[in-house]
Motif scaffolding. Structure first.
Motif, PDB file in Angstrom:
ATOM      1  N   THR A   5       2.096  13.706  -7.070  1.00  0.00           N
ATOM      2  CA  THR A   5       1.620  14.945  -6.460  1.00  0.00           C
ATOM      3  C   THR A   5       2.723  15.500  -5.565  1.00  0.00           C
ATOM      4  O   THR A   5       3.802  14.912  -5.451  1.00  0.00           O
ATOM      5  N   GLU A   6       2.447  16.588  -4.924  1.00  0.00           N
ATOM      6  CA  GLU A   6       3.443  17.196  -4.039  1.00  0.00           C
ATOM      7  C   GLU A   6       3.898  16.231  -2.945  1.00  0.00           C
ATOM      8  O   GLU A   6       5.077  16.156  -2.630  1.00  0.00           O
ATOM      9  N   ASN A   7       2.965  15.461  -2.382  1.00  0.00           N
ATOM     10  CA  ASN A   7       3.282  14.607  -1.232  1.00  0.00           C
ATOM     11  C   ASN A   7       3.212  13.114  -1.490  1.00  0.00           C
ATOM     12  O   ASN A   7       3.733  12.330  -0.695  1.00  0.00           O
ATOM     13  N   ASP A   8       2.548  12.701  -2.573  1.00  0.00           N
ATOM     14  CA  ASP A   8       2.288  11.276  -2.793  1.00  0.00           C
ATOM     15  C   ASP A   8       2.622  10.878  -4.227  1.00  0.00           C
ATOM     16  O   ASP A   8       2.739  11.718  -5.104  1.00  0.00           O
ATOM     17  N   ILE A   9       2.732   9.569  -4.427  1.00  0.00           N
ATOM     18  CA  ILE A   9       3.095   9.035  -5.727  1.00  0.00           C
ATOM     19  C   ILE A   9       2.286   7.762  -5.988  1.00  0.00           C
ATOM     20  O   ILE A   9       1.949   7.044  -5.056  1.00  0.00           O
ATOM     21  N   ALA A  10       1.969   7.503  -7.254  1.00  0.00           N
ATOM     22  CA  ALA A  10       1.275   6.279  -7.655  1.00  0.00           C
ATOM     23  C   ALA A  10       2.000   5.703  -8.867  1.00  0.00           C
ATOM     24  O   ALA A  10       2.333   6.429  -9.794  1.00  0.00           O
ATOM     25  N   PHE A  11       2.229   4.397  -8.823  1.00  0.00           N
ATOM     26  CA  PHE A  11       2.968   3.751  -9.905  1.00  0.00           C
ATOM     27  C   PHE A  11       2.510   2.305 -10.055  1.00  0.00           C
ATOM     28  O   PHE A  11       1.990   1.702  -9.111  1.00  0.00           O
ATOM     29  N   LEU A  12       2.726   1.759 -11.248  1.00  0.00           N
ATOM     30  CA  LEU A  12       2.369   0.372 -11.491  1.00  0.00           C
ATOM     31  C   LEU A  12       3.253  -0.552 -10.675  1.00  0.00           C
ATOM     32  O   LEU A  12       4.459  -0.312 -10.518  1.00  0.00           O
ATOM     33  N   CYS A  13       2.648  -1.614 -10.168  1.00  0.00           N
ATOM     34  CA  CYS A  13       3.386  -2.643  -9.435  1.00  0.00           C
ATOM     35  C   CYS A  13       4.397  -3.298 -10.383  1.00  0.00           C
ATOM     36  O   CYS A  13       4.072  -3.598 -11.534  1.00  0.00           O
ATOM     37  N   LYS A  14       5.603  -3.512  -9.898  1.00  0.00           N
ATOM     38  CA  LYS A  14       6.656  -4.103 -10.737  1.00  0.00           C
ATOM     39  C   LYS A  14       6.360  -5.566 -11.059  1.00  0.00           C
ATOM     40  O   LYS A  14       6.677  -6.047 -12.146  1.00  0.00           O
ATOM     41  N   TYR A  15       5.756  -6.280 -10.118  1.00  0.00           N
ATOM     42  CA  TYR A  15       5.432  -7.700 -10.307  1.00  0.00           C
ATOM     43  C   TYR A  15       3.942  -7.918 -10.037  1.00  0.00           C
ATOM     44  O   TYR A  15       3.569  -8.510  -9.031  1.00  0.00           O
ATOM     45  N   PRO A  16       3.082  -7.444 -10.934  1.00  0.00           N
ATOM     46  CA  PRO A  16       1.644  -7.524 -10.669  1.00  0.00           C
ATOM     47  C   PRO A  16       1.091  -8.938 -10.830  1.00  0.00           C
ATOM     48  O   PRO A  16       1.547  -9.705 -11.683  1.00  0.00           O
ATOM     49  N   THR A  17       0.107  -9.242 -10.018  1.00  0.00           N
ATOM     50  CA  THR A  17      -0.640 -10.482 -10.179  1.00  0.00           C
ATOM     51  C   THR A  17      -1.947 -10.216 -10.916  1.00  0.00           C
ATOM     52  O   THR A  17      -2.573 -11.137 -11.414  1.00  0.00           O
ATOM     53  N   LEU A  18      -2.344  -8.940 -10.963  1.00  0.00           N
ATOM     54  CA  LEU A  18      -3.571  -8.525 -11.637  1.00  0.00           C
ATOM     55  C   LEU A  18      -3.260  -7.322 -12.530  1.00  0.00           C
ATOM     56  O   LEU A  18      -2.529  -6.418 -12.116  1.00  0.00           O
ATOM     57  N   LEU A  19      -3.826  -7.306 -13.722  1.00  0.00           N
ATOM     58  CA  LEU A  19      -3.606  -6.201 -14.651  1.00  0.00           C
ATOM     59  C   LEU A  19      -4.180  -4.911 -14.072  1.00  0.00           C
ATOM     60  O   LEU A  19      -5.347  -4.863 -13.700  1.00  0.00           O
ATOM     61  N   GLY A  20      -3.346  -3.898 -13.963  1.00  0.00           N
ATOM     62  CA  GLY A  20      -3.772  -2.615 -13.427  1.00  0.00           C
ATOM     63  C   GLY A  20      -3.427  -2.424 -11.961  1.00  0.00           C
ATOM     64  O   GLY A  20      -3.847  -1.454 -11.345  1.00  0.00           O
ATOM     65  N   HIS A  21      -2.633  -3.331 -11.393  1.00  0.00           N
ATOM     66  CA  HIS A  21      -2.226  -3.239  -9.986  1.00  0.00           C
ATOM     67  C   HIS A  21      -1.312  -2.017  -9.807  1.00  0.00           C
ATOM     68  O   HIS A  21      -0.252  -1.931 -10.401  1.00  0.00           O
ATOM     69  N   VAL A  22      -1.778  -1.076  -8.989  1.00  0.00           N
ATOM     70  CA  VAL A  22      -1.058   0.178  -8.759  1.00  0.00           C
ATOM     71  C   VAL A  22      -0.751   0.325  -7.282  1.00  0.00           C
ATOM     72  O   VAL A  22      -1.549  -0.063  -6.420  1.00  0.00           O
ATOM     73  N   LEU A  23       0.409   0.875  -6.977  1.00  0.00           N
ATOM     74  CA  LEU A  23       0.787   1.208  -5.602  1.00  0.00           C
ATOM     75  C   LEU A  23       0.717   2.719  -5.432  1.00  0.00           C
ATOM     76  O   LEU A  23       1.120   3.464  -6.324  1.00  0.00           O
ATOM     77  N   VAL A  24       0.202   3.156  -4.279  1.00  0.00           N
ATOM     78  CA  VAL A  24       0.120   4.573  -3.940  1.00  0.00           C
ATOM     79  C   VAL A  24       0.806   4.739  -2.591  1.00  0.00           C
ATOM     80  O   VAL A  24       0.516   4.001  -1.649  1.00  0.00           O
ATOM     81  N   ALA A  25       1.724   5.699  -2.501  1.00  0.00           N
ATOM     82  CA  ALA A  25       2.494   5.871  -1.265  1.00  0.00           C
ATOM     83  C   ALA A  25       2.840   7.337  -1.044  1.00  0.00           C
ATOM     84  O   ALA A  25       2.965   8.106  -2.001  1.00  0.00           O
ATOM     85  N   PRO A  26       3.016   7.706   0.217  1.00  0.00           N
ATOM     86  CA  PRO A  26       3.540   9.047   0.489  1.00  0.00           C
ATOM     87  C   PRO A  26       5.011   9.101   0.099  1.00  0.00           C
ATOM     88  O   PRO A  26       5.718   8.090   0.157  1.00  0.00           O
ATOM     89  N   LYS A  27       5.467  10.263  -0.310  1.00  0.00           N
ATOM     90  CA  LYS A  27       6.880  10.415  -0.674  1.00  0.00           C
ATOM     91  C   LYS A  27       7.785  10.384   0.555  1.00  0.00           C
ATOM     92  O   LYS A  27       8.913   9.901   0.483  1.00  0.00           O
ATOM     93  N   ILE A  28       7.296  10.916   1.659  1.00  0.00           N
ATOM     94  CA  ILE A  28       8.061  10.899   2.906  1.00  0.00           C
ATOM     95  C   ILE A  28       7.867   9.550   3.582  1.00  0.00           C
ATOM     96  O   ILE A  28       6.749   9.016   3.610  1.00  0.00           O
ATOM     97  N   HIS A  29       8.920   8.997   4.128  1.00  0.00           N
ATOM     98  CA  HIS A  29       8.843   7.680   4.759  1.00  0.00           C
ATOM     99  C   HIS A  29       7.972   7.704   6.009  1.00  0.00           C
ATOM    100  O   HIS A  29       8.197   8.489   6.931  1.00  0.00           O
ATOM    101  N   HIS A  30       6.962   6.854   6.012  1.00  0.00           N
ATOM    102  CA  HIS A  30       6.103   6.607   7.167  1.00  0.00           C
ATOM    103  C   HIS A  30       5.970   5.102   7.292  1.00  0.00           C
ATOM    104  O   HIS A  30       5.900   4.396   6.287  1.00  0.00           O
ATOM    105  N   GLU A  31       5.897   4.614   8.525  1.00  0.00           N
ATOM    106  CA  GLU A  31       5.789   3.177   8.738  1.00  0.00           C
ATOM    107  C   GLU A  31       4.440   2.733   9.284  1.00  0.00           C
ATOM    108  O   GLU A  31       4.124   1.553   9.231  1.00  0.00           O
ATOM    109  N   HIS A  32       3.652   3.635   9.819  1.00  0.00           N
ATOM    110  CA  HIS A  32       2.365   3.269  10.406  1.00  0.00           C
ATOM    111  C   HIS A  32       1.273   4.040   9.686  1.00  0.00           C
ATOM    112  O   HIS A  32       1.278   5.273   9.678  1.00  0.00           O
ATOM    113  N   VAL A  33       0.327   3.313   9.100  1.00  0.00           N
ATOM    114  CA  VAL A  33      -0.632   3.925   8.176  1.00  0.00           C
ATOM    115  C   VAL A  33      -1.498   5.007   8.812  1.00  0.00           C
ATOM    116  O   VAL A  33      -1.839   5.972   8.151  1.00  0.00           O
TER     117      VAL A  33
END
Length: 127
Positions: A5-33
């Motif tokens: 999306t304009e501000n966020d991204i979702a992608f498959l985990c590179k080293y998943p422990t579970l099938l379908g493990h996805v990471l979602v993150a803002p594109k801009i660097h933030h350190e505190h949720v």
């Protein structure tokens, strides 16, 4: 890649422990949720987490979906959410954090398998 999306991204985990493990993150660097994100940005990010989690649940067999924001200043300080689908039948002592720890093993899969799953997730995300 599952969503971009304009501000966020979702992608498959590179080293998943579970099938379908996805990471979602803002594109801009933030350190505190919650401390680094304005409420509207946080809610927008959580809306993507919700949508992707629904797509995961529509694509892989799931007993429970774990949603976590992990990381620390010592490692992986960028805000991100894990969407981790626990399949049915996993013994209780292998659930929760145990199921997410790479020390307990990661899935052996090929880039082609990951690409195929990402395509399915993208299709489910649209519907």
């Amino acid at each position: 890649m599952v969503a971009d999306t304009e501000n966020d991204i979702a992608f498959l985990c590179k080293y998943p422990t579970l099938l379908g493990h996805v990471l979602v993150a803002p594109k801009i660097h933030h350190e505190h949720v919650v401390g680094d994100l304005a409420e509207d940005a946080y809610l927008q990010l959580m809306a993507l987490v919700y949508r992707v989690a629904r797509a995961v649940e529509a694509t892989v067999e799931v007993e429970r979906t774990y949603l976590l924001s992990l990381g620390s200043q010592q490692g992986n300080s960028h805000v991100h959410w894990h969407i981790s689908p626990l399949p049915p039948g996993v013994p209780y002592h292998e659930q929760q954090f145990h199921a997410l720890m790479a020390e307990n093993g990661v899935l052996a899969w090929t880039p082609e398998q990951a690409s195929a799953l990402a395509r399915l997730l993208r299709a489910a995300l649209v519907n």
